[in-house]
Structure formats: C-alpha cells, structure tokens
Enzyme design. Structure first.
Site, short mmCIF file in Angstrom:
data_model
loop_
_atom_site.label_atom_id
_atom_site.label_comp_id
_atom_site.label_asym_id
_atom_site.label_seq_id
_atom_site.Cartn_x
_atom_site.Cartn_y
_atom_site.Cartn_z
N CYS A 1 15.76 -1.14 0.04
CA CYS A 1 15.32 -0.16 -0.95
C CYS A 1 14.20 -0.78 -1.77
O CYS A 1 14.35 -1.86 -2.34
CB CYS A 1 16.49 0.25 -1.85
SG CYS A 1 16.00 1.14 -3.33
N CYS B 1 15.07 -1.33 -5.39
CA CYS B 1 15.95 -2.51 -5.57
C CYS B 1 15.14 -3.80 -5.45
O CYS B 1 15.42 -4.79 -6.14
CB CYS B 1 17.06 -2.50 -4.52
SG CYS B 1 18.07 -1.00 -4.56
N ASP C 1 -24.58 -3.46 11.36
CA ASP C 1 -25.57 -4.47 11.72
C ASP C 1 -25.90 -4.26 13.19
O ASP C 1 -25.08 -3.73 13.96
CB ASP C 1 -25.01 -5.87 11.49
CG ASP C 1 -25.99 -6.94 11.91
OD1 ASP C 1 -27.17 -6.83 11.57
OD2 ASP C 1 -25.57 -7.89 12.60
#
Length: 704
Positions: free
Chosen positions: A13, A16, A393
């Site tokens: 979680c 948590c 480039d």
C-alpha cells in the site's frame, strides 16, 4: 554515516509506505529514509545500528532484509503465502456460517463460524493494528478493524465477517498484483548469471561474479548468458542483445567487439576480457537507474499525495461527527448513524487513489526497460506523453553516425598524399565523427602522419594544429571565411559537393586552401518510418538541427520526405532553437547522441540519447536513453508516455468517483459495510489491473 538498502516484504500500500518512511526517518540516528515503493526497497542514511532499523521496521508490521541477502533468494510459490492461506480459511468459515444460517443450525454455531472467519482473516490485520496504534498512526488496517468491531457491536456479524474476509482477500490480491508489477525489475536482475567460467593462471574455474576482477578472462559457451561486460579477445559468434538493447536480431561479435552482461551467446565459444566489475556493468547500471526512476514521484503523484494528506483526516472527522452529533444533538437513533460512520471510515482509506499513479509508472518504466528504452522517472514519462515537438541532431541520430570519405579534391601545386598527411596530423586528436572518417581514410592510404602540436578545436567549424612549425587548418567554409582565406578557386567544387549532400572539409593554411575532403553519412534505413510513426503519435512538428551546411542538410531532409531542418548551427544556436520551439509548441524533446548535444539536451523538456548501451555518458545525461542505435524505439516511447498519461487520469478519476459515490450513497442509505469494503478493495484492484496494462504496450516493428 553509512547507507543501507533494505528489501521490504508485505509493503503493498503506497499510503502505508509513506507512513513507514516517515516513521523510520524519525528514528534517532537516522538522517534520511527513502522508500522506493515500486521496487519495495528502502534506502537509509544512518549512524545507528542496522538491527535497530530492522526492529523498527518489524514493529511497524513489515519484514525487511539487506538488499544483498534478498538478491540471493528465490521467489516462494503463491500458495506458500501465509496471508493467502488464512484468507482461504477465512472464506471457508464465512461460507460455513452462511450455510449454517441458511439451514437454521443455531445462532451459536453461526456466530462461532463467523467469529472464526474474522479471527483467521483478521490475524495480520490486528497484528498490524497493534503496530499502528503504538506508532499513533491511523492506517487502513485500523480503519477496517474499527469498522468490523463496530459491525459486531451492533449485532451485524455477517457484515463484520464479510468486511474482514474481503479486506484480507483484497490485501492478498493487491500484494500479488504488485509483485507482478515489480517483476520487471526482478526479471532484469535475473538476466545476469551468478557465476562464470574464469581462466586464471592457466586454470579454469567457476567463480561467483562478485569475485571476478577487471582483466580476468571469462569463457562463454554457446547458449550461455554472458556474465560480465567485456571485450572479445577470441572467437566469433552471434550474440542476442535484446535483453539490454531491445534489438530484434542477434549481433555479430568478433575479437575487439564489446559484449554486455545479461546478453546471450548463441553460436560459437567466446573468450572475453572483463572490463567492468559486476556492480558496474551496463545491466547493473540499468537496474539501478530503473529503480531510481520508479522511486521518483511524477507530477500527478504529487497531486494525489497532497489530496490524500487532507482527504483521510477530513473523512474520519466527518465520520466521528456523524456517529455522535445526530444522537447527542438531535436525539436520533444511535445505531443507524453509527453504521453510516463505519461506512465512511472504510471509504476514508485512500489506497486506490494513492496507488493509482505509482502502479502505472512502475509498469511502464519496467516494460520500457525490457524493450531497450531507459526512462529516468515518472516525470519524464508524463512529459513524453505530452510532447508536441521533437528536434533531432543529424549525425548519429537520423544518420548512421559513421561517415565515410567520398571525394578528395587537390588544388594545383599540392600532392594528394601531402594533403592526407596534413589532414591526419590535424584530426589526430579530434573525436568528431567526421574526423574519425578522415583518419580511417588516411590510414587506409598509409599516410605518413607528421606530429601535430598545439591542437585547437573550433566548435562547429573545425580544428587547427601546428605541423612542422606551420599552422594548418581543417574545417568547413565558415572557418576559412573567418580566417579571411580566399576561396574563389575552390568555391565551385564546394558548391557541387554540398549540393550532393556531402560534408566538404577544406584543408589548408590561413593564406590558401590546399584541397577538399568530402565526407558523407548514410541515413538510417528506419529513420523515415520512425518520423512517420511520430507524426501518427500526434507530434505536431519535427525538425532536424545540424551544424552541417545548408545543402547537405537539405539533401538529407529531402531523403527523409521533406523534413524541416535548420543548418549551420553552432551549439548555442541549437539551444536557441529549442527555446524557440518551446515558446511556440510547449513540450519539446531533443534527440541526440548524448555527447555533442549536451546544451540542447539539457534545455529541452526531455533529452533523448541514442545508443545508451555503448556509452555511460548517454545513460547519465539523458532523461530517456534508447539503449540500441534504433530510432524505431522512439514512436513506441511516445506512445507509451501517452498511454501512461491516459491510464493515470483514468485511475485517479475512477478512484475519486468511487469515493464520491459511496459518500453520497452513505447519506442516502444505499450502501452498507461489506459493499463499502468490496468497493474500496475492488477499486484498488481495478486501478492496479489498469496500470498493469502498460506492461503489454507493444512497439511497432520498424525496419532497422
């Protein structure tokens, strides 16, 4: 002060994780604690002992071990997970209780079975409750426990048991889903063998990679994975580099070629001199960078974190008010309002919302890494999804980056060999691709290279060196114009060569040109398809930036289907062009080699470097690195970014909508406890599953 990295178990979680991070950071002797939720790791800078940190993690309800110890362990089968076993037992008791009630086997038996369902399913929940209460933290475990106890208090045993079972089931499924999401990192770690066959002092022995030193010779048999980065000294083979670069076809390797740990030797036996220690291999750097990238909070995650910070305490406060105010102030019945308050406590859990962004970022970055695209963080992934313009480039990006000499024009009064000797002397210390092409050509013509002294480079123009006491220059037309050199005698040849798309380099002194060396670079075979893929992905403007002359740039642009270009640019001009694009189009990416385009790469919203597997510079300087020299990966990267942005928005919207519906439904009397738990757990699962779809985003196959 020391730094330790711990692998965390049971951390499923995101909310948590934030609480655990705050708790460890508050320990005496800990200067900083940072949790990478995506990798389930915690980095701690501390002066206190490691056992004290491990004890604090355990007291918070999680298990932890050192990163090194975890790397040597294998994954346990799902059915060995005690949480799953207790969840299944809880479900069986719940089903038994429902059956006993259905057949009227007595209230005592029904309550006993439902109580057993709550105790088995709630074992880990209550265990975590004790840690949370001790730490004065209200996490989802405490909220769910209060809801279940409240249900029992008002005589709703079925609701209480169902709450506990669904919450336990949701946690188990969420843990499994996050493990699947994190498997992208684990799969990268498992690419490299743990040991290799090493030849030392004439003897061959299998050694752990940690004991292999730079300069050792490893022997790689056909079909084996290469264990270390190194250079082939003997043997010829085809090596599958897909795990590192994402290339679809094996690459031929012969003496002098570089090989990477984690790649697969397909045919012949190879002997390889080790060039990097195990912790410094390209694969190890990729793993470190991917973990760091997954730990970074994307802009959308920062919004969610701020929202959740205020949302949960506000909803808890409202729940407490609902449980008390109607009864104490208005004389309303207590139990109906208590049930509404318990439902709000369940809805107060922000898990689905908090996990909505990280699961998408972790899935996308891990998926990209397996396909040879290294994205440095969620912020860059989100920016990639919002790009409207891309600048390129030319040399080494749209072209192959390996120019070859095509013409040598010698002015009257000079010899070709002398011209080549001077060119080699001046270019001997240059690293520019054009300089290397000239050196390869002069070496093939056995040029007698005189020593060049006082070498000086003129960025975007050329170079100078003193040879036999005289200043000689090699460079483009602008360099010699700056020197005041009369170019009347060579102007026609210059114009013809440049109109053919060739880079014409003048060789001479400040007084007169001695000749011209023309160089050409081939366009990559998949550049045109990649540009079309970017247009299809919604990129509004594509432009090529080059220091080359206008004629050469125009010829390359025409070959690419009329690509817009800006030529004869110095590094500061490229920087100005990027800023101009940003002012007109918003988010702009610059694609280069990560070496010669540093100012432009840094100024762009996203710097994308080609060929990251072959250069540390590209890995370190770019925001996104294409590990192979394959421009075809770019449309996939943009598509992944756009898909990620869309899924994050879907997840956040869905999580907020579920919360809003249940808050409204609570007051209207449409919801109950088990529905709230089911919705909260279901929302988290749907959000995770939606994010995991990013692991299956496919790249379009463009011919390389």
């Amino acid at each position: 002060m020391q730094k330790s990295v711990f692998v965390l178990h049971g951390l499923d979680c995101a909310d948590c994780a934030a609480k655990l991070e705050k708790r460890i950071a508050g320990l005496s002797g800990v200067e900083e604690a940072t949790i990478n939720f995506g990798a389930s790791k915690m980095s701690v800078r501390h002066t206190t002992g490691v056992p004290q940190i491990l004890r604090a993690i355990k007291e918070a309800g999680y298990a932890a071990e050192s990163d090194h110890a975890a790397a040597t362990q294998t994954n346990q089968p799902l059915w060995h997970d005690p949480k799953l076993i207790l969840t299944v037992i809880s479900g069986l008791f719940l089903a038994g209780g429902m059956t006993a009630s259905l057949f009227n086997l007595g209230d005592r038996l029904v309550i006993d079975l439902l109580l057993a369902a709550m105790l088995s399913g709630g074992y880990f929940v209550v265990k975590n409750d004790l840690y949370s209460i001790k730490a004065l933290s209200l996490d989802m475990n405490v909220l769910m426990s209060v809801a279940a106890i409240g249900a029992v208090a008002i005589g709703e045993w079925f609701e209480g048991a169902t709450v506990v079972f669904l919450f336990s089931l949701g946690n188990t499924l969420q843990a499994y889903s996050m493990a699947k999401t994190r498997s992208s990192i684990r799969a990268l770690m498992e690419l490299s063998p743990r040991e290799a066959l090493v030849r030392r002092d004439g003897r061959e022995a299998m050694l752990p990679v940690e004991q292999i030193l730079v300069g050792d010779i490893i022997i790689v048999k056909p079909g084996e994975r290469i264990a270390m980065d190194g250079t082939v000294i003997k043997g010829n083979s085809q090596v599958n580099q897909a795990p590192i670069t994402g290339e679809s076809l094996p690459v031929e390797k012969s003496p002098g070629a570089d090989v990477f740990a984690g790649t697969i030797n397909e045919e012949g036996s190879l002997e390889v001199t080790v060039t990097r220690l195990a912790q410094d291999t390209t694969l190890a750097k990729i793993i470190d960078l991917v973990e760091e990238a997954q730990a970074q909070r994307a802009p959308s995650q920062q919004f969610v974190d701020v929202f959740a910070k205020y949302y949960t305490p506000v909803v808890i406060a409202v729940a407490l008010a609902i449980a008390t105010v109607p009864t104490l102030a208005l004389g309303q019945p207590f139990i109906p309002w208590l049930e509404k308050a318990l439902i709000l406590l369940v809805i107060a859990c922000p898990c689905a919302l908090v996990i909505s962004t990280p699961v998408a970022i972790v899935s996308a970055i891990g998926s990209a890494a397996r396909r040879g695209v290294l994205i440095k963080g969620g912020a860059y992934l989100e920016k990639a999804g919002a790009l409207t313009a891309v600048a390129f480039d030319k040399t080494g990006t749209l072209t192959r980056g390996r120019p070859e000499v095509t013409d040598v024009v010698v002015m009257p009064g000079f010899q070709k060999q002398f011209l080549l000797d001077i060119a080699a002397a001046v270019e001997g210390r240059s690293q520019h691709p054009v300089a290397r092409a000239i050196l390869r050509y002069t070496e093939s013509h056995e040029a007698a290279v005189p020593p060049g002294e006082q070498f000086q480079s003129f960025t975007g123009q050329g170079a100078m060196a003193v040879v036999d006491g005289k200043d000689y220059y090699i460079g483009n037309e602008r360099l010699f114009q700056r020197l005041g050199t009369d170019l009347t005698g060579v102007q026609q040849q210059l114009d013809v060569l440049q109109s053919q798309g060739k880079t014409a380099m003048l060789v001479g002194t400040a007084d007169q040109p001695m000749g011209i060396i023309a160089v050409a670079d081939r366009v990559r075979s998949n550049s045109a398809a990649a540009l079309q893929g970017l247009r299809s992905a919604g990129i509004k403007r594509l432009v090529m930036l080059t220091g080359d002359n206008t004629a050469t740039a125009g010829a390359i642009a025409d070959h690419l289907g009329g690509l817009e270009y800006k030529a004869e640019l110095l590094p500061q001009d490229k920087l100005s062009t990027i800023k101009e694009l940003q002012s007109r189009y918003g988010k702009v990416a610059m694609v280069g080699d990560g070496v010669n385009d540093t100012p432009a790469l840094a100024a762009a919203d996203i710097g994308i470097a080609m060929g990251g597997a072959g250069t540390d510079t590209a890995l370190e300087t770019a925001d996104i690195a294409l590990m192979a020299d394959d421009l075809g990966k770019l449309p996939y990267t943009i598509k992944l970014g756009r898909r990620t942005l869309g899924i994050i928005k879907q997840n956040i919207t869905f999580a907020l909508l579920v919360k809003a519906l249940f808050i409204v439904g609570t007051f209207l009397g449409f919801t109950n406890l088990w529905m709230a738990v089911f919705a909260d757990t279901g929302a988290a699962m749907i959000v995770i599953a939606n994010g995991m779809r990013l692991m299956r985003v496919q790249e379009d196959r463009l011919t390389a």
